[in-house]
Enzyme design. Structure first.
Site, mmCIF file in Angstrom:
data_model
loop_
_atom_site.group_PDB
_atom_site.id
_atom_site.type_symbol
_atom_site.label_atom_id
_atom_site.label_comp_id
_atom_site.label_asym_id
_atom_site.label_seq_id
_atom_site.Cartn_x
_atom_site.Cartn_y
_atom_site.Cartn_z
ATOM 1 N N LYS A 45 61.314 40.132 51.283
ATOM 2 C CA LYS A 45 60.542 39.533 50.189
ATOM 3 C C LYS A 45 61.400 38.595 49.343
ATOM 4 C CE LYS A 45 56.455 42.069 48.960
ATOM 5 N NZ LYS A 45 55.731 42.679 47.844
ATOM 6 N N SER A 132 52.747 40.940 39.662
ATOM 7 C CA SER A 132 54.079 40.409 39.348
ATOM 8 C C SER A 132 54.153 38.923 39.709
ATOM 9 C CB SER A 132 55.157 41.166 40.125
ATOM 10 O OG SER A 132 55.190 42.506 39.731
HETATM 11 P P1 ADP Z 1 54.350 46.177 46.567
HETATM 12 O O1 ADP Z 1 55.156 45.001 46.965
HETATM 13 O O2 ADP Z 1 54.774 47.458 47.188
HETATM 14 O O3 ADP Z 1 52.841 45.959 46.571
HETATM 15 P P2 ADP Z 1 54.210 45.923 43.722
HETATM 16 O O4 ADP Z 1 55.344 45.986 42.769
HETATM 17 O O5 ADP Z 1 53.490 44.643 43.821
HETATM 18 O O6 ADP Z 1 54.792 46.405 45.081
HETATM 19 O O7 ADP Z 1 53.174 47.078 43.398
HETATM 20 C C1 ADP Z 1 53.517 48.430 43.484
HETATM 21 C C2 ADP Z 1 52.271 49.250 43.360
HETATM 22 O O8 ADP Z 1 51.670 49.041 42.090
HETATM 23 C C3 ADP Z 1 51.188 48.911 44.383
HETATM 24 O O9 ADP Z 1 50.507 50.091 44.704
HETATM 25 C C4 ADP Z 1 50.289 47.970 43.640
HETATM 26 O O10 ADP Z 1 48.964 48.000 44.158
HETATM 27 C C5 ADP Z 1 50.348 48.572 42.253
HETATM 28 N N1 ADP Z 1 50.075 47.596 41.212
HETATM 29 C C6 ADP Z 1 50.670 46.419 40.977
HETATM 30 N N2 ADP Z 1 50.136 45.789 39.918
HETATM 31 C C7 ADP Z 1 49.139 46.610 39.474
HETATM 32 C C8 ADP Z 1 48.162 46.520 38.428
HETATM 33 N N3 ADP Z 1 48.073 45.463 37.632
HETATM 34 N N4 ADP Z 1 47.318 47.534 38.294
HETATM 35 C C9 ADP Z 1 47.363 48.601 39.126
HETATM 36 N N5 ADP Z 1 48.223 48.752 40.132
HETATM 37 C C10 ADP Z 1 49.103 47.763 40.314
#
Ligand code: ADP
Length: 161
Positions: A45, A132
């Site tokens: 990533k 993010s």
């Molecule tokens: P990944 O790359 O593993 O998806 P992230 O950091 O993007 O990692 O997200 C980690 C977890 O948090 C995932 O399960 C994602 O769906 C959840 N997540 C991210 N942003 C939110 C949000 N705004 N509300 C709820 N869950 C979220």
């Protein structure tokens, strides 16, 4: 039967941690005896923050949650879950768009580790649209991200403007 200790693992990229992530961590925390929030050190990533920076930001922003352990790991999620003796993996579900990928991963992880359950949590609706990647884009273009990320993350994002 003696009560089993619930050890949760909430994995993610957390690049950087947002208020949506914290909402999920707080909900998971209420269910567990011990919660591990772990940064996946995935080299495929394109990340903005280093693993160490992401861990540091998570530590600063979860200080209010006792018994939360922040860490990072390489390799398979289920192996890390075994290592820390987690019995629940938490993931957040924002929209239907998250569902297909998460559903597939949950089934794969369960076939690799039969004693683990994957639990999906839904955030407060005000965080449903938050990711993010969108935060990084808004911050890069000079937009105000104060409503979407904790203060420490807002400060850390300023250096990328
Ligand atoms: P990944 O790359 O593993 O998806 P992230 O950091 O993007 O990692 O997200 C980690 C977890 O948090 C995932 O399960 C994602 O769906 C959840 N997540 C991210 N942003 C939110 C949000 N705004 N509300 C709820 N869950 C979220």
């Amino acid at each position: 039967m003696a009560n089993k200790k619930i050890i949760g693992l909430y994995p993610g990229s957390f690049d950087p941690v947002t208020n949506g992530h914290l909402d999920i961590a707080e909900r998971a925390f209420k269910i567990c005896d011990e919660l591990h929030v772990a940064v996946v050190a995935n080299p495929s990533k394109n990340s903005l923050f280093s693993i160490a920076e992401r861990v540091e930001l998570l530590k600063k922003t979860t200080k209010h949650l006792p018994k939360v352990v922040i860490s990072s790991f390489n390799g398979l999620l289920v192996n890390y879950a075994k290592e820390i003796k987690a019995n629940i993996i938490f993931r957040g579900l924002r929209a239907v768009s998250d569902f297909e990928f998460e559903f597939q991963m949950a089934l794969i992880n369960r076939s690799l580790h039969k004693d683990i359950e994957v639990v999906f949590l839904v955030p407060n609706e005000k965080f449903i649209f938050l990711s993010s990647s969108s935060i990084k884009e808004v911050a890069r273009l000079g937009g105000d991200v104060s409503g979407f990320v904790p203060h420490e993350v807002q400060k850390a994002l300023q250096k990328f403007k």
